[in-house]
Write an enzyme that holds these catalytic residues in place. Structure first.
Site, PDB file in Angstrom:
ATOM      1  N   SER A 155       0.817  -1.212   0.000  1.00  0.00           N
ATOM      2  CA  SER A 155       0.000   0.000   0.000  1.00  0.00           C
ATOM      3  C   SER A 155       0.850   1.262   0.000  1.00  0.00           C
ATOM      4  O   SER A 155       0.307   2.362  -0.039  1.00  0.00           O
ATOM      5  CB  SER A 155      -0.925   0.002   1.223  1.00  0.00           C
ATOM      6  OG  SER A 155      -0.177  -0.112   2.420  1.00  0.00           O
ATOM      7  N   ASN A 176      -3.166   6.140  -0.330  1.00  0.00           N
ATOM      8  CA  ASN A 176      -2.642   6.411   1.008  1.00  0.00           C
ATOM      9  C   ASN A 176      -1.953   7.760   1.135  1.00  0.00           C
ATOM     10  O   ASN A 176      -1.817   8.279   2.247  1.00  0.00           O
ATOM     11  CB  ASN A 176      -1.710   5.280   1.441  1.00  0.00           C
ATOM     12  CG  ASN A 176      -2.512   4.079   1.900  1.00  0.00           C
ATOM     13  OD1 ASN A 176      -3.505   4.221   2.592  1.00  0.00           O
ATOM     14  ND2 ASN A 176      -2.100   2.901   1.487  1.00  0.00           N
TER      15      ASN A 176
END
Length: 296
Positions: free
Chosen positions: A118, A189
């Site tokens: 991520s 993110n």
């Protein structure tokens, strides 16, 4: 592509295996622990049962999906026929680099190497292999069987051909892929984690309590859950790891993780998976209860 290997049988790994198997791919699910693999198959079976109960799939489709998954504790055996490997191990750069070095040495030349990271650089991961053109990010969202987005991240050396193939593959899974370039945090993110961090700072500085912060974002911004609840759901250790990647990658103090977050992780309060974070979690209960530590 027919043969997909998934490394890691945790929440993300078993979800990725589930969606590939349900779409008819032959899946090799790999983990060091046989117990973890058995738990993963149990989770996949329960999630398929949920789909059956909602009449999204039939019992026969459930049985076929489970039959499409084989489990392995030996990496060599698990990737021997892989057209694509999707790594879904823990979000630790050293571990991922070690995995990709080994994959590069044992996988067939044809094999595309993908990571579900991520935040960690695809370029950095690709650089430890002899096939950086075949290394790419496939960032699935949790829960994988439900969430439509796949963030497809191309490293500096990832080829157009491989990117196009992974975009098409994601569509074949009934997902909605979005192509992004390789910078810290990618898109998801880079935007989400500073918001979560700012929510934690808002709590840390005494601006408002947990319920108040989450309620403002749910009712005022139409978010399905507040940022502190979401942080618990993601895992506070994961949030901290991603913020550190952002902070190190950009060298900008705006990404510095809140001291409260650091303390909570160091004390073992990881969120839902540990039973307590900003909220307290009791097995079998869906009630959202603020941790005693934060009650006024």
């Amino acid at each position: 592509m027919k043969h997909i290997s998934v490394i890691g049988s945790g929440t993300m790994g078993n979800g990725i295996a589930h969606v590939f198997a349900q779409k008819g791919y032959q899946v090799s699910l790999i983990d060091l622990s046989q117990d973890a693999l058995e738990r993963a198959i149990g989770t996949i079976s329960k999630n398929l049962d949920r789909q059956v109960s909602k009449e999204l799939i039939s019992e026969d489709e459930k049985s076929q999906a489970l039959a499409n998954i084989k489990t392995f504790t030996n990496l060599n055996d698990g990737v021997a026929d892989a057209d694509l490997v999707v790594e879904a191990a823990t979000e630790n750069v050293r571990i991922k680099l070690d995995i990709f070095r080994e994959l590069d040495s044992i996988c067939p030349e044809k094999t595309i190497l993908a990571t579900n990271t991520s935040s960690i650089s695809i370029t950095k991961i690709g650089a430890v292999t002899s096939r950086p053109d075949k290394v790419i990010g496939m960032h699935f969202m949790n829960p994988v069987p439900v969430m439509k987005l796949v963030e497809v991240i191309r490293g500096y050396a990832t080829s157009d051909e491989i990117t196009d193939r992974i975009m098409e593959l994601s569509r074949n899974l009934s997902k909605s892929p979005v192509e992004v370039n390789d910078y810290p945090g990618f898109v998801a993110n880079r935007i989400l984690m500073p918001m979560i961090n700012e929510a934690i700072y808002t709590l840390y500085e005494g601006v408002a309590g947990i319920e108040e912060i989450d309620t403002v974002m749910k009712l005022g911004m139409a978010h399905p859950m507040g940022p502190l609840q979401l942080a618990d759901f993601i895992g506070l250790d994961v949030c901290l790891s991603i913020l550190r990647v952002l902070h190190d990658g950009f060298g900008n103090p705006k990404y510095a993780p809140c001291p409260l977050l650091i303390n909570m992780v160091e004390a073992g309060y990881m969120g839902a998976k540990s039973g307590e974070g900003f909220y307290k979690y009791t097995k079998g209960s869906k009630d959202l209860v603020v941790s005693e530590r934060f009650k006024k």
